[in-house]
Design an enzyme around this catalytic site. Structure first.
Site, PDB file in Angstrom:
ATOM      1  N   LYS A 182       0.845  -1.192   0.000  1.00 38.72           N
ATOM      2  CA  LYS A 182       0.000   0.000   0.000  1.00 38.72           C
ATOM      3  C   LYS A 182       0.881   1.243   0.000  1.00 38.72           C
ATOM      4  O   LYS A 182       1.524   1.587   0.992  1.00 38.72           O
ATOM      5  CB  LYS A 182      -0.931   0.051   1.222  1.00 38.72           C
ATOM      6  N   GLY A 235       7.070   4.920   8.011  1.00 37.70           N
ATOM      7  CA  GLY A 235       6.221   6.097   8.141  1.00 37.70           C
ATOM      8  C   GLY A 235       6.453   6.763   9.479  1.00 37.70           C
ATOM      9  O   GLY A 235       7.533   6.629  10.074  1.00 37.70           O
ATOM     10  N   SER A 236       5.456   7.459   9.957  1.00 40.37           N
ATOM     11  CA  SER A 236       5.612   8.237  11.186  1.00 40.37           C
ATOM     12  C   SER A 236       5.590   7.333  12.423  1.00 40.37           C
ATOM     13  O   SER A 236       5.009   6.244  12.405  1.00 40.37           O
ATOM     14  CB  SER A 236       4.480   9.263  11.289  1.00 40.37           C
ATOM     15  N   THR A 237       6.176   7.835  13.487  1.00 40.68           N
ATOM     16  CA  THR A 237       6.159   7.101  14.755  1.00 40.68           C
ATOM     17  C   THR A 237       4.726   6.962  15.265  1.00 40.68           C
ATOM     18  O   THR A 237       4.345   5.917  15.806  1.00 40.68           O
ATOM     19  CB  THR A 237       7.062   7.831  15.768  1.00 40.68           C
ATOM     20  N   ARG A 238       3.914   8.008  15.048  1.00 42.90           N
ATOM     21  CA  ARG A 238       2.511   7.950  15.507  1.00 42.90           C
ATOM     22  C   ARG A 238       1.792   6.752  14.889  1.00 42.90           C
ATOM     23  O   ARG A 238       1.174   5.951  15.590  1.00 42.90           O
ATOM     24  CB  ARG A 238       1.793   9.265  15.113  1.00 42.90           C
ATOM     25  N   GLY A 240       3.235   4.224  13.284  1.00 45.77           N
ATOM     26  CA  GLY A 240       3.997   3.004  13.556  1.00 45.77           C
ATOM     27  C   GLY A 240       3.538   2.327  14.849  1.00 45.77           C
ATOM     28  O   GLY A 240       3.439   1.100  14.935  1.00 45.77           O
ATOM     29  N   GLU A 258       9.872   1.243  10.469  1.00 44.07           N
ATOM     30  CA  GLU A 258      10.975   2.201  10.249  1.00 44.07           C
ATOM     31  C   GLU A 258      10.349   3.581  10.361  1.00 44.07           C
ATOM     32  O   GLU A 258       9.564   3.972   9.487  1.00 44.07           O
ATOM     33  CB  GLU A 258      11.582   2.016   8.854  1.00 44.07           C
ATOM     34  N   CYS A 293      13.750  11.066   6.703  1.00 46.98           N
ATOM     35  CA  CYS A 293      13.717  10.604   8.085  1.00 46.98           C
ATOM     36  C   CYS A 293      15.051  10.864   8.775  1.00 46.98           C
ATOM     37  O   CYS A 293      15.108  11.109   9.969  1.00 46.98           O
ATOM     38  CB  CYS A 293      13.390   9.120   8.124  1.00 46.98           C
ATOM     39  N   GLU A 392       9.640  16.032  14.862  1.00 45.39           N
ATOM     40  CA  GLU A 392      10.086  15.908  13.478  1.00 45.39           C
ATOM     41  C   GLU A 392       9.249  16.856  12.615  1.00 45.39           C
ATOM     42  O   GLU A 392       8.033  16.713  12.534  1.00 45.39           O
ATOM     43  CB  GLU A 392       9.888  14.462  13.018  1.00 45.39           C
TER      44      GLU A 392
HETATM   45  P1  NAD Z   1       2.528   8.374   7.825  1.00 46.46           P
HETATM   46  O1  NAD Z   1       2.795   7.567   9.040  1.00 46.46           O
HETATM   47  O2  NAD Z   1       1.507   9.440   7.881  1.00 46.46           O
HETATM   48  O3  NAD Z   1       2.073   7.425   6.621  1.00 46.46           O
HETATM   49  C1  NAD Z   1       2.880   6.335   6.203  1.00 46.46           C
HETATM   50  C2  NAD Z   1       1.991   5.314   5.531  1.00 46.46           C
HETATM   51  O4  NAD Z   1       1.088   4.805   6.498  1.00 46.46           O
HETATM   52  C3  NAD Z   1       1.126   5.864   4.401  1.00 46.46           C
HETATM   53  O5  NAD Z   1       1.034   4.906   3.372  1.00 46.46           O
HETATM   54  C4  NAD Z   1      -0.219   6.057   5.069  1.00 46.46           C
HETATM   55  O6  NAD Z   1      -1.306   5.981   4.174  1.00 46.46           O
HETATM   56  C5  NAD Z   1      -0.243   4.899   6.025  1.00 46.46           C
HETATM   57  N1  NAD Z   1      -1.145   5.063   7.169  1.00 46.46           N
HETATM   58  C6  NAD Z   1      -1.560   6.220   7.739  1.00 46.46           C
HETATM   59  N2  NAD Z   1      -2.434   5.957   8.745  1.00 46.46           N
HETATM   60  C7  NAD Z   1      -2.543   4.610   8.806  1.00 46.46           C
HETATM   61  C8  NAD Z   1      -3.277   3.718   9.638  1.00 46.46           C
HETATM   62  N3  NAD Z   1      -4.093   4.171  10.605  1.00 46.46           N
HETATM   63  N4  NAD Z   1      -3.146   2.394   9.428  1.00 46.46           N
HETATM   64  C9  NAD Z   1      -2.321   1.911   8.476  1.00 46.46           C
HETATM   65  N5  NAD Z   1      -1.619   2.700   7.646  1.00 46.46           N
HETATM   66  C10 NAD Z   1      -1.719   4.033   7.817  1.00 46.46           C
HETATM   67  O7  NAD Z   1       3.954   8.930   7.358  1.00 46.46           O
HETATM   68  P2  NAD Z   1       4.269   9.838   6.090  1.00 46.46           P
HETATM   69  O8  NAD Z   1       3.860  11.229   6.413  1.00 46.46           O
HETATM   70  O9  NAD Z   1       3.758   9.200   4.864  1.00 46.46           O
HETATM   71  O10 NAD Z   1       5.858   9.719   6.021  1.00 46.46           O
HETATM   72  C11 NAD Z   1       6.713  10.484   6.770  1.00 46.46           C
HETATM   73  C12 NAD Z   1       7.278   9.700   7.934  1.00 46.46           C
HETATM   74  O11 NAD Z   1       7.987   8.549   7.461  1.00 46.46           O
HETATM   75  C13 NAD Z   1       8.276  10.497   8.722  1.00 46.46           C
HETATM   76  O12 NAD Z   1       8.034  10.333  10.093  1.00 46.46           O
HETATM   77  C14 NAD Z   1       9.610   9.870   8.339  1.00 46.46           C
HETATM   78  O13 NAD Z   1      10.622  10.038   9.292  1.00 46.46           O
HETATM   79  C15 NAD Z   1       9.233   8.453   8.145  1.00 46.46           C
HETATM   80  N6  NAD Z   1      10.221   7.733   7.346  1.00 46.46           N
HETATM   81  C16 NAD Z   1      11.062   6.849   7.974  1.00 46.46           C
HETATM   82  C17 NAD Z   1      12.043   6.168   7.249  1.00 46.46           C
HETATM   83  C18 NAD Z   1      12.970   5.181   7.917  1.00 46.46           C
HETATM   84  O14 NAD Z   1      13.583   4.380   7.222  1.00 46.46           O
HETATM   85  N7  NAD Z   1      13.093   5.199   9.243  1.00 46.46           N
HETATM   86  C19 NAD Z   1      12.161   6.390   5.879  1.00 46.46           C
HETATM   87  C20 NAD Z   1      11.298   7.285   5.263  1.00 46.46           C
HETATM   88  C21 NAD Z   1      10.322   7.960   6.017  1.00 46.46           C
END
Ligand code: NAD
Length: 492
Positions: A182, A235-238, A240, A258, A293, A392
């Protein structure tokens, strides 16, 4: 060579080897941050589409059309996929730029090339990874083997759409899993194209499925699905944290996350090359519009060199003023969407309200009418407890914090919920090792910030996530260890 106006996009999902609309028929607009125009409509998938994709992935896994192919055969297919990515590098780079705003020079030179390299590397690795025979008594033989998990769910963010997908699907597919991916609703197009190219490379239908949609509507059903064996999330820690809860609430699927970062970059007065440190500090916070990130967003300067450092740093910002990312000379493009731009501007206002001193930037700008852009921004006089130093921002906003000795620098650097990356600049070998060892981060850079390679693990300590992408270590996430005991009766 493909040009931006030649491109047309297909926003339908990719399930069971075919393009399909969402079962509900719903779509959403895919808006380009470059100029705010609608690129196409995208299938707004939900639980019903996730069910269909998981069923296709499960069927493909169970009949062994991919999982039971010889490793060398899987290798050939994935190498063809890597070649196809490179053959379509212009198209994929333009797609990435139009979809999420990064400069096309980096979309091609970094994202597409690194994604192809990642897929090739795991393809090459997979027929060189051996199992074990344990040193057991003579009366038995114990084989320790690695087996694919089955169906792997992958959820990725928008900042490196193709590359983050590659970091996960390459090892997952190489070991024989089926995948349901996804992509982010903010950047779904390159993942959909990747699935088409994989089919063309010879990946059997159903092995890689791509289901676009919003997080709560499509991501959550994937993370909660009883038929998914592992969920690999970036994605985000929230979000995650929610992924781990959903894994526990459902079938205890393996959950790998991650997540975010607030990486400290510590420059001591005995830095061996101040010019290089300045280039790295400014270049890295501006790279990908600060939407990385691992962006070194907290710059710790030893107090005695702060003025000299900033004197050199501020003029460097001229090179990073945002411009049209489709222009091949641009190094700072558009912010992914209006909401993220508003978030960045809110943080800049909060920094000022909490007493940080705005040295440069701070404004949203429009080098391309209708697009979403912000100036690179530097704050001085930041303390590590301010919001802009703790949260962040995910934009080109640098917080400068001073320190007087190594212990204070390390204490402040480690005073964060995150632990993704860190850097230390010093000519003192002893200090470099001591500080690198003390920093709570998955990667520590010494006297540089740019090195990266598929051969090394990428991931964080603490709330930057669990598990590692890249390197052979990533294979652990997509395999189960199995022990097989065989009784041996001696014939004499
Ligand atoms: P996000 O957490 O908002 O979204 C990430 C993904 O999760 C998207 O596909 C989104 O649709 C999905 N998502 C959102 N809510 C969800 C839920 N309730 N259930 C399941 N999936 C859900 O993050 P973002 O804004 O897309 O990305 C930015 C974040 O990603 C930053 O915090 C960044 O640091 C992190 N990031 C980390 C790494 C790493 O390797 N550590 C690499 C790239 C980005």
């Amino acid at each position: 060579m493909t040009t931006a106006h030649q491109l047309t996009f297909d926003g339908r999902a990719f399930i069971g080897g075919q393009r399909v609309p969402a079962r509900s028929g719903a779509v959403f607009d895919c808006i380009s941050p470059v100029d705010g125009r609608v690129l196409t409509t995208v299938a707004r998938c939900d639980a019903a589409d996730i069910d269909a994709a998981v069923a296709a992935a499960r069927a493909a896994f169970e009949d062994g059309r991919w999982a039971r192919q010889a490793p060398a055969a899987r290798k050939r297919v994935l190498i063809r996929l890597a070649d196809l990515l490179l053959a379509h590098a212009d198209e994929l780079a333009l797609t990435e730029t139009l979809d999420m705003g990064k400069p096309v020079r980096y979309a091609k030179g970094v994202d597409v090339h690194s994604a192809a390299n990642c897929i090739r590397w795991y393809a090459e690795a997979i027929d060189k990874v051996y199992g074990e025979i344990a040193p057991t008594p003579q009366t038995a033989l114990a084989l320790v083997t690695r087996e694919p998990l089955g169906v792997v769910g992958v959820i990725v963010p928008w900042n490196y759409p193709l590359l983050m997908a590659a970091w996960k699907i390459a090892p997952a597919l190489a070991v024989g899993n089926s995948v349901v991916l996804k992509p982010s609703e903010k950047s779904p197009l390159s993942a959909l194209r990747l699935a088409e190219l994989a089919l063309q490379a010879g990946l059997p239908p159903g092995v890689l499925n791509v289901v676009p949609g919003y997080g709560p509507e499509a991501g959550a059903p994937l993370a909660l699905h009883m038929g998914v064996d592992a969920i690999a999330f970036t994605g985000s820690t929230r979000v995650g944290k929610q992924i781990h809860v959903m894994a526990g609430q459902s079938n205890l699927k393996r959950a790998w996350t991650e997540l975010g970062g607030k990486s400290p970059n510590i420059v001591f007065a005995d830095c061996p090359d101040l010019e290089r440190a300045v280039d790295a500090a400014i270049g890295s916070i501006c790279f990908n519009q600060g939407e990385s990130c691992n962006a070194p967003s907290r710059l710790f300067l030893e107090a005695s060199i702060k003025d000299a450092f900033l004197e050199r740093a501020l003029p460097r910002l001229a090179r990073y003023q945002p411009a049209n990312p489709l222009d091949k000379d641009t190094v700072m493009g558009a912010i992914v969407d209006r909401a993220q731009l508003d978030t960045i501007v809110r943080y800049i206002e909060q920094g000022q309200a909490e007493g940080a001193r705005l040295l440069a930037g701070g404004q949203a700008v429009q080098p391309v009418p209708g697009g979403f852009y912000v100036q690179p921004t530097v704050f001085d006089g930041v303390t590590n407890d301010m919001t802009i130093a703790r949260e962040e921002i995910f934009g080109p906003v640098l917080s400068v914090i001073t320190f007087t000795d190594a212990a204070e620098a390390v204490r402040q650097a480690n005073d964060s919920i995150y632990g993704l990356q860190a850097a230390v600049w010093t000519r003192d070998l002893n200090k470099a090792h001591a500080v690198a060892r003390a920093l709570r981060a998955g990667t520590v850079h010494v006297n540089q910030y740019d090195e990266d390679d598929i051969t090394v693990p990428f991931g964080g300590f603490r709330q930057s996530g669990i598990g590692r992408d890249k390197s052979l270590h990533a294979l652990d996430k997509y395999t189960e260890l199995k022990t097989t005991w065989i009784r041996i009766d001696s014939p004499w």
